[in-house]
Write an enzyme that holds these catalytic residues in place. Structure first.
Site, PDB file in Angstrom:
ATOM      1  N   THR A 221     -58.865 -95.150 -28.742  1.00 25.08           N
ATOM      2  CA  THR A 221     -60.084 -95.050 -29.318  1.00 25.08           C
ATOM      3  C   THR A 221     -60.053 -95.116 -30.728  1.00 25.08           C
ATOM      4  O   THR A 221     -59.036 -94.472 -31.267  1.00 25.08           O
ATOM      5  CB  THR A 221     -61.232 -93.993 -28.679  1.00 25.08           C
ATOM      6  N   ARG A 249     -67.975 -96.827 -15.666  1.00 25.02           N
ATOM      7  CA  ARG A 249     -68.036 -95.518 -16.308  1.00 25.02           C
ATOM      8  C   ARG A 249     -68.090 -95.562 -17.886  1.00 25.02           C
ATOM      9  O   ARG A 249     -67.839 -96.337 -18.496  1.00 25.02           O
ATOM     10  CB  ARG A 249     -66.530 -94.775 -15.964  1.00 25.02           C
ATOM     11  N   GLY A 251     -67.843 -93.300 -21.656  1.00 29.10           N
ATOM     12  CA  GLY A 251     -67.396 -92.003 -22.073  1.00 29.10           C
ATOM     13  C   GLY A 251     -68.168 -91.466 -22.998  1.00 29.10           C
ATOM     14  O   GLY A 251     -69.315 -91.568 -23.395  1.00 29.10           O
ATOM     15  N   ASP A 252     -67.487 -90.766 -24.058  1.00 29.78           N
ATOM     16  CA  ASP A 252     -68.310 -90.132 -25.065  1.00 29.78           C
ATOM     17  C   ASP A 252     -68.468 -90.946 -26.389  1.00 29.78           C
ATOM     18  O   ASP A 252     -69.180 -90.598 -27.342  1.00 29.78           O
ATOM     19  CB  ASP A 252     -67.549 -88.777 -25.724  1.00 29.78           C
ATOM     20  N   THR A 272     -62.015 -88.584 -30.285  1.00 26.51           N
ATOM     21  CA  THR A 272     -61.006 -89.374 -29.272  1.00 26.51           C
ATOM     22  C   THR A 272     -60.546 -88.460 -28.441  1.00 26.51           C
ATOM     23  O   THR A 272     -59.791 -87.403 -28.599  1.00 26.51           O
ATOM     24  CB  THR A 272     -59.993 -90.252 -30.351  1.00 26.51           C
ATOM     25  N   GLY A 273     -60.306 -89.164 -27.055  1.00 27.89           N
ATOM     26  CA  GLY A 273     -59.807 -88.112 -26.335  1.00 27.89           C
ATOM     27  C   GLY A 273     -60.423 -88.438 -25.056  1.00 27.89           C
ATOM     28  O   GLY A 273     -61.075 -89.358 -24.450  1.00 27.89           O
ATOM     29  N   GLY A 275     -63.058 -88.506 -22.693  1.00 26.45           N
ATOM     30  CA  GLY A 275     -64.372 -88.294 -22.991  1.00 26.45           C
ATOM     31  C   GLY A 275     -65.299 -87.428 -22.371  1.00 26.45           C
ATOM     32  O   GLY A 275     -66.431 -86.982 -22.744  1.00 26.45           O
TER      33      GLY A 275
END
Length: 359
Positions: A221, A249, A251-252, A272-273, A275
């Site tokens: 990301t 899906r 994510g964040d 980043t990671g 989510g």
């Protein structure tokens, strides 16, 4: 009588001189204050956090990542130096990263289980708290551009899928064929993940969720935060999500407060990671809230959220952030995070690994 008048005149002259000296002194102080109050600005970027070790990186690949990080951050830094907005700096910087196959955003987006590329992005203006985001788009060359269009020219914050793409067509956002996002490297990554899961299912004779090996994945990301000369903060994030993701899906990255947050009163953050954990912890907003309500410094808040709260949940990843005074934080709980920063003094710092290993 003459002596009294003369004394009064002398006192008057002395008082007048004292006032003149005070005026000069005050004027000098004002000038010094003005010199010290030189407009500050800064920019910080990330290109993802994950299991990034120097021993696994070739010299050529490391050089390529560093060169692209430098190219991107210099674009944004120049925009800020020329007095333009933090919003412009964030958008244009992320464009460079989205156009590179090195990162999991735009051109380099990972593949879903169905061998598609589904992209997410968000952007936020710290001056107004206005924000825009898109999720699950498949034909938008630069999702961060569409996110800003949603923010600026729609009554909404988050658009997804076909609706977001229809909005993009109406607003003249650049579109591409889905094949534009194809890269051999990302397709090979998908195949490896599927093969690993299939082997586990066969050996354990039980169902294994598609994200069984998510902790071993690299998160590419991209994100950017900036402070401009006018004192305004902005943050943006763009991603292709997770390799082998299913069921559309999200994510964040397109979630305001989780993957992206900016508030002139505190800071701007891009995450980043993994989510799901950033959403549960509302990581980006939590850092801002700790600064506002507990009066922590940016670094104190970032360390608490990433190293303690996120880690306690089982989440992995990191953030880049900048506060309203130009202080920065680049905090992560993984082996590495692609990152770079530049300040008003043109000082550039680029990092990939934990400092204990190497920059």
């Amino acid at each position: 009588m003459k002596k009294i008048i003369l004394s009064i005149l002398c006192l008057g002259i002395l008082y007048s001189c004292k006032n003149k000296v005070q005026e000069i002194s005050d004027d000098t102080s004002i000038k010094i204050e003005k010199q010290e109050a030189k407009p500050t600005f800064g920019i910080v970027i990330h290109g993802g956090a994950g299991t990034i070790f120097k021993k696994n990186m070739t010299a050529e690949k490391e050089a390529a990542y560093k060169a692209k990080l430098e190219e991107a951050i210099r674009i944004g830094h120049t925009i800020l130096k020329n007095g333009r907005t933090s919003m412009d700096a964030v958008q244009k910087t992320i464009n460079v990263l989205e156009n590179s196959p090195l990162f999991n955003a735009g051109k380099g987006a990972v593949f879903t289980n169905e061998e598609r590329n589904e992209l997410d992005a968000s952007i936020m203006d710290g001056a107004t708290l206005n924000a825009g985001a898109v999720a699950g788009v498949t034909i938008i060359k630069n999702p961060i551009n569409l996110a800003r269009e949603v923010m600026s020219n729609s009554p909404h914050v988050l658009l997804s899928g076909k609706g977001a793409e229809q909005f993009a067509k109406e607003k003249g956002i650049e579109l591409v064929e889905p094949s534009y996002f194809y890269t051999e490297n990302r397709m090979n990554s998908l195949k490896k993940v599927k093969e690993k899961i299939a082997m586990k299912q066969a050996s354990e004779k039980t169902a294994v969720f598609y994200d069984a090996d998510i902790k071993d994945s690299k998160f590419g990301t991209v994100g950017c935060v900036a402070l401009d000369k006018q004192g305004n903060l902005a943050a943006g994030t763009s991603t292709g999500g997770m390799t082998n993701k299913k069921w559309n899906r999200i994510g964040d990255s397109p979630i305001i407060g989780a993957g992206t947050y900016a508030n002139n009163a505190t800071c701007a953050v891009s995450s980043t990671g993994w989510g799901e954990y950033f959403i549960r912890g509302m990581v980006a907003h939590d850092i801002s809230a700790l600064m506002e309500y507990k009066e922590l410094s940016l670094q104190e808040a970032a360390t608490l959220v990433i190293q303690k709260k996120l880690t306690a949940l089982g989440g992995t990843g990191g953030i880049v952030a900048i506060d309203h005074e130009g202080n920065i934080a680049m905090e992560f709980n993984t082996a590495g995070m692609y990152r770079a920063t530049m300040n008003a003094n043109d000082e550039l710092e680029i990092g990939i690994y934990k400092k204990a290993n190497s920059k």
